[in-house]
Design an enzyme around this catalytic site. Structure first.
Site, PDB file in Angstrom:
ATOM      1  N   GLU A  29      40.130  52.746  37.906  1.00 39.42           N
ATOM      2  CA  GLU A  29      39.367  51.594  38.379  1.00 39.42           C
ATOM      3  C   GLU A  29      38.572  51.961  39.649  1.00 39.42           C
ATOM      4  O   GLU A  29      39.166  52.351  40.652  1.00 39.42           O
ATOM      5  CB  GLU A  29      40.331  50.430  38.665  1.00 39.42           C
ATOM      6  CG  GLU A  29      41.028  49.948  37.394  1.00 39.42           C
ATOM      7  CD  GLU A  29      42.336  49.225  37.665  1.00 39.42           C
ATOM      8  OE1 GLU A  29      42.635  48.931  38.841  1.00 39.42           O
ATOM      9  OE2 GLU A  29      43.073  48.970  36.700  1.00 39.42           O
ATOM     10  N   LEU A  58      39.855  46.930  34.259  1.00 44.44           N
ATOM     11  CA  LEU A  58      41.014  46.610  35.089  1.00 44.44           C
ATOM     12  C   LEU A  58      42.227  46.449  34.163  1.00 44.44           C
ATOM     13  O   LEU A  58      42.688  45.342  33.897  1.00 44.44           O
ATOM     14  CB  LEU A  58      40.744  45.306  35.844  1.00 44.44           C
ATOM     15  CG  LEU A  58      41.547  45.038  37.104  1.00 44.44           C
ATOM     16  CD1 LEU A  58      41.152  46.008  38.198  1.00 44.44           C
ATOM     17  CD2 LEU A  58      41.286  43.605  37.574  1.00 44.44           C
ATOM     18  N   ALA A  59      42.752  47.553  33.656  1.00 39.41           N
ATOM     19  CA  ALA A  59      43.816  47.488  32.649  1.00 39.41           C
ATOM     20  C   ALA A  59      44.615  48.791  32.696  1.00 39.41           C
ATOM     21  O   ALA A  59      44.257  49.786  32.069  1.00 39.41           O
ATOM     22  CB  ALA A  59      43.213  47.281  31.264  1.00 39.41           C
ATOM     23  N   GLU A  60      45.722  48.766  33.429  1.00 36.21           N
ATOM     24  CA  GLU A  60      46.514  49.981  33.625  1.00 36.21           C
ATOM     25  C   GLU A  60      47.095  50.506  32.309  1.00 36.21           C
ATOM     26  O   GLU A  60      47.222  51.725  32.121  1.00 36.21           O
ATOM     27  CB  GLU A  60      47.636  49.722  34.627  1.00 36.21           C
ATOM     28  CG  GLU A  60      47.184  49.668  36.075  1.00 36.21           C
ATOM     29  CD  GLU A  60      46.427  48.394  36.423  1.00 36.21           C
ATOM     30  OE1 GLU A  60      46.561  47.408  35.666  1.00 36.21           O
ATOM     31  OE2 GLU A  60      45.709  48.379  37.439  1.00 36.21           O
ATOM     32  N   GLN A  82      45.325  52.383  40.607  1.00 32.08           N
ATOM     33  CA  GLN A  82      44.802  52.028  41.926  1.00 32.08           C
ATOM     34  C   GLN A  82      45.905  51.864  42.978  1.00 32.08           C
ATOM     35  O   GLN A  82      45.754  52.303  44.119  1.00 32.08           O
ATOM     36  CB  GLN A  82      43.967  50.755  41.830  1.00 32.08           C
ATOM     37  CG  GLN A  82      42.987  50.601  42.937  1.00 32.08           C
ATOM     38  CD  GLN A  82      41.944  49.559  42.599  1.00 32.08           C
ATOM     39  OE1 GLN A  82      42.253  48.376  42.421  1.00 32.08           O
ATOM     40  NE2 GLN A  82      40.692  49.974  42.493  1.00 32.08           N
ATOM     41  N   PHE A  83      47.004  51.233  42.623  1.00 30.27           N
ATOM     42  CA  PHE A  83      48.227  51.168  43.437  1.00 30.27           C
ATOM     43  C   PHE A  83      49.391  51.249  42.467  1.00 30.27           C
ATOM     44  O   PHE A  83      49.379  50.590  41.419  1.00 30.27           O
ATOM     45  CB  PHE A  83      48.304  49.857  44.235  1.00 30.27           C
ATOM     46  CG  PHE A  83      47.262  49.738  45.309  1.00 30.27           C
ATOM     47  CD1 PHE A  83      47.508  50.205  46.596  1.00 30.27           C
ATOM     48  CD2 PHE A  83      46.025  49.180  45.026  1.00 30.27           C
ATOM     49  CE1 PHE A  83      46.536  50.110  47.581  1.00 30.27           C
ATOM     50  CE2 PHE A  83      45.048  49.087  45.999  1.00 30.27           C
ATOM     51  CZ  PHE A  83      45.303  49.552  47.278  1.00 30.27           C
ATOM     52  N   PHE A  86      50.928  48.397  40.570  1.00 29.43           N
ATOM     53  CA  PHE A  86      50.245  47.807  39.414  1.00 29.43           C
ATOM     54  C   PHE A  86      50.694  48.448  38.099  1.00 29.43           C
ATOM     55  O   PHE A  86      50.204  48.077  37.032  1.00 29.43           O
ATOM     56  CB  PHE A  86      48.726  48.005  39.522  1.00 29.43           C
ATOM     57  CG  PHE A  86      48.090  47.389  40.729  1.00 29.43           C
ATOM     58  CD1 PHE A  86      48.791  46.550  41.581  1.00 29.43           C
ATOM     59  CD2 PHE A  86      46.755  47.637  41.018  1.00 29.43           C
ATOM     60  CE1 PHE A  86      48.195  45.985  42.698  1.00 29.43           C
ATOM     61  CE2 PHE A  86      46.144  47.073  42.132  1.00 29.43           C
ATOM     62  CZ  PHE A  86      46.874  46.257  42.969  1.00 29.43           C
ATOM     63  N   HIS A 129      51.163  46.132  46.371  1.00 24.08           N
ATOM     64  CA  HIS A 129      50.388  47.310  46.744  1.00 24.08           C
ATOM     65  C   HIS A 129      51.247  48.402  47.373  1.00 24.08           C
ATOM     66  O   HIS A 129      50.840  49.560  47.430  1.00 24.08           O
ATOM     67  CB  HIS A 129      49.275  46.937  47.718  1.00 24.08           C
ATOM     68  CG  HIS A 129      48.168  46.134  47.118  1.00 24.08           C
ATOM     69  ND1 HIS A 129      48.363  44.880  46.609  1.00 24.08           N
ATOM     70  CD2 HIS A 129      46.855  46.416  46.941  1.00 24.08           C
ATOM     71  CE1 HIS A 129      47.212  44.415  46.145  1.00 24.08           C
ATOM     72  NE2 HIS A 129      46.286  45.332  46.330  1.00 24.08           N
TER      73      HIS A 129
END
Length: 325
Positions: A29, A58-60, A82-83, A86, A129
């Site tokens: 992302e 936006l889809a881990e 991203q973190f 997530f 996060h």
């Protein structure tokens, strides 16, 4: 050789490995034009093009699922979550699929995926996060979990991870990204996986830790030197599998152990390390193995995280307790 932050060392490792191997793909992302939240992938899109460096939805679960497919097709994906907090959405792809492929296929296929993700507290992030989830993924056979504590190790360990044919979870502590610089060679080099480092030698108490807690342990050790207590600090660097050989040699020398993790107390990396020490070298211990951890609660909002996170003073107090047992 030049002074670099940890995030600069990571960017350099990614760039140099992509130059070496055209099968390496980087995606996640906002990692393209934006260079990622922490700019770890800054400049790579311009250098290698959108076929090798690209943004994802936006889809881990999609990010890790696509990594699995690409690895089976012959690529060497290095996706970014991203973190790491997530990653719950991607846990089936990580623990139910990625970690099991080699076993499931009778050793005929490997999935050389290195999942990079920031984690850890101390920078006042919103919920999810900062969570330390390394204990969850470390429990899954088939995964390596690597956590550097300084820029030199970050570059060398990331290169080793990318070259490994095992799936690797590469966790980068948020607080360490830009908090200090160290000498990092400009040329390519590797730091071996699965091998702990003796960050400081000592003779009275062994502190075993990793990530940002390495620096808190070193502060505590420095303070205790003034009281003539000599502390040895071990940085695990790879938390799955753990380098028990280095730990055993150190504990046989000192006879006293304090295990330190930023994560919550229940289960986790240090619970396993303590069990291994008790089973393997109990008769060498001069005091009960003890530990410093965060409490068993959800990671708090930013206003309370400094109360919640373990620090040098808590480590120092526990070392004193073990030393004077």
């Amino acid at each position: 050789m030049s002074q670099k932050t940890m995030v600069q060392a990571i960017t350099e490792a990614l760039s140099q490995e992509m130059e070496r191997d055209e099968e390496i793909l980087i995606f996640g992302e906002d990692i393209g034009l934006n260079g990622g939240v922490f700019r770890a992938t800054e400049g790579l899109l311009e250098k290698f093009g959108e076929e090798r460096v690209f943004d994802t939805p936006l889809a881990e679960s999609v990010i890790v699922g696509a990594s699995l497919g690409l690895a089976l097709a012959g690529y060497r994906p290095v996706p970014e979550i991203q973190f790491f907090g997530f990653s719950f959405e991607a846990m089936d792809a990580i623990m139910g699929q990625l970690s099991r492929i080699r076993y499931r296929m009778g050793g005929t296929r490997s999935v050389p995926v290195t999942i990079r993700a920031p984690f850890g507290g101390g920078v006042h992030t919103p919920e999810l996060h900062s969570d330390s989830l390394e204990g969850i993924v470390a429990q899954s056979p088939g995964l390596r979990v690597v956590i550097p504590s300084n820029p030199y190790d970050a570059k060398g360990l990331l290169i080793s991870s990318i070259r490994s044919n095992d799936p690797v979870i590469f966790l980068e502590h948020l607080k360490l990204y830009r908090s200090f610089r160290t000498e990092v060679p400009d040329e390519v080099y590797t730091v071996p996986l699965d091998k702990a480092a003796i960050t400081k030698e000592g003779t009275d108490v062994t502190v075993i830790t990793y990530g940002a807690m390495v620096h808190e342990a070193l502060k505590a050790a420095e303070n205790l030197e003034k009281e003539n207590i000599s502390v040895e600090v071990i940085d695990l660097r790879t938390v799955a599998p753990v380098d028990m050989e280095t730990i055993i040699v150190s504990v046989k020398k000192t006879g006293r152990v304090v295990a330190v993790q930023e994560a919550q107390r229940q289960a986790g990396i240090m619970g396993s390390v303590m069990s291994e020490i008790a089973e393997r070298i109990f008769l060498h211990l001069e005091a009960p193995v003890s530990r410093v951890t965060a409490p068993d609660t959800v990671f708090p909002f930013g206003q309370a995280e400094e109360i919640w996170l373990p620090d040098a003073s808590a480590i120092e107090a526990k070392i004193n307790e073990v030393y004077n047992f």
